[in-house]
Design an enzyme around this catalytic site. Structure first.
Site: not given
Ligand code: E4P
Length: 221
Positions: A27, A82-84
């Site tokens: 997402t 976790v998307k960074c």
């Protein structure tokens, strides 16, 4: 090759998950904005429905903010990645979150060197956006070939997650190169699933069966 669905639409996620096609979800804030409602509830629900990896993106741009958000997002489930963003602060957060046992997906990657640095920072996934490169006149898939070669040369464990996919041929090409994951929008997954010759063939089979039935009343189905 794993197939992730690139959406925050719960109905779509449930539908394709029931077919056994969803290895994970990606997402981003834009996809969540498209769905409206409470984004936190949506992210929590996606993490509950899907057993595989679910990438949820931070919206902070500084290290401390990303760390705090990353830890919060991870509370939704052990499958949360976790998307960074691919920035210096993002890589620093990637290193620290990974050290805490929270896996990271580095997003918005547009060059082989960015992918290399994400791998050095310990990312579980690196997300090269091939469609957006195509959009500006490059051949996005060349980037996947280059990253694949570099990661292979040095045995990096970071997985190549091909993102910003625009059509089914992108998926075929990613598979031929040996990318680890493709994340596809629902519209592309629909196109991968369907074929006009399948529809035409099925209709002919059913029409012939009906004809046969009308000539043989003992047939029950
Ligand atoms: C990946 O994680 C992103 O959510 C996505 O693939 C971006 O695709 P777009 O270029 O179609 O927005």
């Amino acid at each position: 090759m794993k197939i992730f669905l690139d959406t925050a639409n719960l109905d779509t996620i449930r539908m394709y998950n029931d077919m056994g096609l969803v290895d994970g979800i990606t997402t981003n804030p834009s996809l969540l904005a498209k769905e409206g409602g409470d984004p936190q509830k949506t992210m929590e629900e996606i993490s509950r429905i899907i057993k595989g990896d679910v990438s949820l993106e931070v919206v902070s741009t500084d290290y401390d903010g990303m760390m705090e958000e990353g830890r919060q997002l991870r509370k939704y489930g052990d499958n949360v990645i976790v998307k960074c963003p691919m920035t210096g602060e993002g890589l620093k957060a990637c290193k620290s979150l990974t050290a805490e046992g929270i896996p990271v997906n580095i997003t918005l990657v547009f060059s082989p060197n960015q992918a290399l640095l994400a791998a050095k920072a310990g990312a579980k996934y690196v997300s090269p956006f091939i469609g957006r490169l195509d959009d500006i006149g490059h051949t996005g898939m060349d980037l996947i070939k280059e990253i694949k070669q570099i990661f292979g040369n040095y045995d990096f464990k970071t997985q190549i997650l091909v993102a910003s996919i625009r059509h089914p041929q992108h998926v075929v090409d990613a598979g031929k190169i040996g990318a680890d994951v493709v994340t596809v929008p629902a519209v592309v997954l629909g196109k991968m699933l369907n074929h006009t010759l399948t529809d035409k063939g099925l209709k002919a089979f059913l029409d012939d069966w009906e004809k046969l039935k009308s000539e043989s009343p003992s047939v029950e189905v």
